[in-house]
Design a protein around this motif. Sequence first.
Motif, mmCIF file in Angstrom:
data_model
loop_
_atom_site.group_PDB
_atom_site.id
_atom_site.type_symbol
_atom_site.label_atom_id
_atom_site.label_comp_id
_atom_site.label_asym_id
_atom_site.label_seq_id
_atom_site.Cartn_x
_atom_site.Cartn_y
_atom_site.Cartn_z
ATOM 1 N N LEU A 6 0.861 -1.186 0.000
ATOM 2 C CA LEU A 6 0.000 0.000 0.000
ATOM 3 C C LEU A 6 0.896 1.233 0.000
ATOM 4 O O LEU A 6 1.919 1.268 0.688
ATOM 5 C CB LEU A 6 -0.886 0.018 1.252
ATOM 6 C CG LEU A 6 -1.634 -1.270 1.610
ATOM 7 C CD1 LEU A 6 -2.500 -1.056 2.853
ATOM 8 C CD2 LEU A 6 -2.498 -1.752 0.447
ATOM 9 N N ILE A 7 0.507 2.242 -0.774
ATOM 10 C CA ILE A 7 1.337 3.441 -0.921
ATOM 11 C C ILE A 7 0.529 4.668 -0.508
ATOM 12 O O ILE A 7 -0.600 4.872 -0.966
ATOM 13 C CB ILE A 7 1.820 3.598 -2.385
ATOM 14 C CG1 ILE A 7 2.547 2.316 -2.835
ATOM 15 C CG2 ILE A 7 2.731 4.822 -2.533
ATOM 16 C CD1 ILE A 7 2.920 2.292 -4.311
ATOM 17 N N LYS A 8 1.136 5.461 0.362
ATOM 18 C CA LYS A 8 0.456 6.634 0.899
ATOM 19 C C LYS A 8 1.349 7.854 0.686
ATOM 20 O O LYS A 8 2.533 7.828 1.045
ATOM 21 C CB LYS A 8 0.262 6.401 2.401
ATOM 22 C CG LYS A 8 -0.900 7.104 3.013
ATOM 23 C CD LYS A 8 -1.051 6.625 4.457
ATOM 24 C CE LYS A 8 -2.094 7.432 5.171
ATOM 25 N NZ LYS A 8 -2.312 6.957 6.535
ATOM 26 N N LYS A 9 0.775 8.920 0.121
ATOM 27 C CA LYS A 9 1.555 10.149 -0.079
ATOM 28 C C LYS A 9 1.482 10.977 1.196
ATOM 29 O O LYS A 9 0.405 11.246 1.715
ATOM 30 C CB LYS A 9 0.986 10.946 -1.248
ATOM 31 C CG LYS A 9 1.882 12.090 -1.714
ATOM 32 C CD LYS A 9 1.331 12.711 -2.995
ATOM 33 C CE LYS A 9 2.354 13.587 -3.702
ATOM 34 N NZ LYS A 9 2.783 14.760 -3.003
ATOM 35 N N VAL A 10 2.635 11.326 1.719
ATOM 36 C CA VAL A 10 2.688 12.141 2.938
ATOM 37 C C VAL A 10 3.585 13.334 2.643
ATOM 38 O O VAL A 10 4.800 13.197 2.544
ATOM 39 C CB VAL A 10 3.251 11.324 4.132
ATOM 40 C CG1 VAL A 10 3.261 12.178 5.389
ATOM 41 C CG2 VAL A 10 2.416 10.073 4.367
ATOM 42 N N GLY A 11 2.963 14.515 2.474
ATOM 43 C CA GLY A 11 3.737 15.682 2.040
ATOM 44 C C GLY A 11 4.306 15.396 0.662
ATOM 45 O O GLY A 11 3.586 15.006 -0.249
ATOM 46 N N GLU A 12 5.626 15.544 0.534
ATOM 47 C CA GLU A 12 6.273 15.255 -0.750
ATOM 48 C C GLU A 12 6.804 13.825 -0.796
ATOM 49 O O GLU A 12 7.358 13.389 -1.802
ATOM 50 C CB GLU A 12 7.429 16.246 -1.011
ATOM 51 C CG GLU A 12 6.959 17.671 -1.305
ATOM 52 C CD GLU A 12 5.948 17.706 -2.464
ATOM 53 O OE1 GLU A 12 6.302 17.327 -3.586
ATOM 54 O OE2 GLU A 12 4.780 18.104 -2.229
ATOM 55 N N ASP A 13 6.676 13.105 0.313
ATOM 56 C CA ASP A 13 7.231 11.758 0.381
ATOM 57 C C ASP A 13 6.154 10.690 0.244
ATOM 58 O O ASP A 13 4.967 10.984 0.246
ATOM 59 C CB ASP A 13 7.955 11.553 1.726
ATOM 60 C CG ASP A 13 9.232 12.384 1.791
ATOM 61 O OD1 ASP A 13 9.859 12.563 0.733
ATOM 62 O OD2 ASP A 13 9.573 12.851 2.890
ATOM 63 N N TYR A 14 6.613 9.454 0.164
ATOM 64 C CA TYR A 14 5.690 8.323 0.064
ATOM 65 C C TYR A 14 6.011 7.330 1.173
ATOM 66 O O TYR A 14 7.169 7.086 1.490
ATOM 67 C CB TYR A 14 5.823 7.646 -1.305
ATOM 68 C CG TYR A 14 5.469 8.585 -2.426
ATOM 69 C CD1 TYR A 14 4.147 8.733 -2.847
ATOM 70 C CD2 TYR A 14 6.445 9.374 -3.035
ATOM 71 C CE1 TYR A 14 3.808 9.632 -3.852
ATOM 72 C CE2 TYR A 14 6.124 10.277 -4.032
ATOM 73 C CZ TYR A 14 4.799 10.401 -4.441
ATOM 74 O OH TYR A 14 4.468 11.295 -5.416
ATOM 75 N N GLU A 15 4.944 6.792 1.755
ATOM 76 C CA GLU A 15 5.131 5.747 2.761
ATOM 77 C C GLU A 15 4.583 4.442 2.197
ATOM 78 O O GLU A 15 3.588 4.438 1.468
ATOM 79 C CB GLU A 15 4.386 6.113 4.054
ATOM 80 C CG GLU A 15 5.051 7.245 4.804
ATOM 81 C CD GLU A 15 4.298 7.637 6.078
ATOM 82 O OE1 GLU A 15 3.177 7.115 6.310
ATOM 83 O OE2 GLU A 15 4.831 8.479 6.828
#
Length: 259
Positions: free
Chosen positions: A167-176
Amino acid sequence: MHPMSVNSVIHNKFKDLKGSLNHIIFNFDSLGENFGNQDRNSLKLFELEGKTLNVKSFRVPNIINQIAYRFLRKSKAQRSFEYAKKLQSLDIGTPQPVAYYEFKTLLLFKKSYYISEQLDCDITYRELTTDFDYPNHEGILRAFTRFTYRLHEKQVNFLDHSPGNTLIKKVGEDYEFYLVDLNRMEFGEMNFETRIKNFARLTTHKSMVEVMSDEYAKMGGYDYDRVFNLMWSETEAFQERFYRKKRLKKKLRFWKTNK
């Protein structure tokens, strides 16, 4: 009929919800809402005290595995729970584990359930294989490759590293990145071949393999051609096995219906 015994292990954080969790599991078939693909195992979502829980119900195994899981091996539900805790201890993303339940008779293993918190994500890796116009496609793919490199450095070999399981989550400019479907993992030092082989099931697209090879080579200080040649040949070999199996299943189905 042998009487059924229930074994449950609940994460310390959720001990006080035992009654509610029992209620969910014992009424799994009639409560909750179906979530995602129901083909192999059943997934349902349940609301509990402001949280959404994701409950995976594993199919009753075949008779040989019912004996093996009863006496010799850990169940898929137990492994999912323990591996999730292990990943958390290594600071690797995975939905919060809540509990697992197992139903057994004296001699056989029957059903098992794994409960985790539902994690809302923007996409899974699968979308990257189908939508090349997704914003910052290459950036996400490179970030995913760095995430996989970090897994390998932490001696985690995720055997189900396939498109729907990150699963990929965008957090600010980064990805978790968060791993799901955790019941098949190995832990220990990984050599070059094992590391690169871990990418084999992710995509059929050569362009994606080129990007992942480039990023992985940079991370590990490897020669790009060496990484790409192995990654692409492992990808092709996996596809070949996958379609051979599919053709065989089709033939068997045809043979059964035309007997």
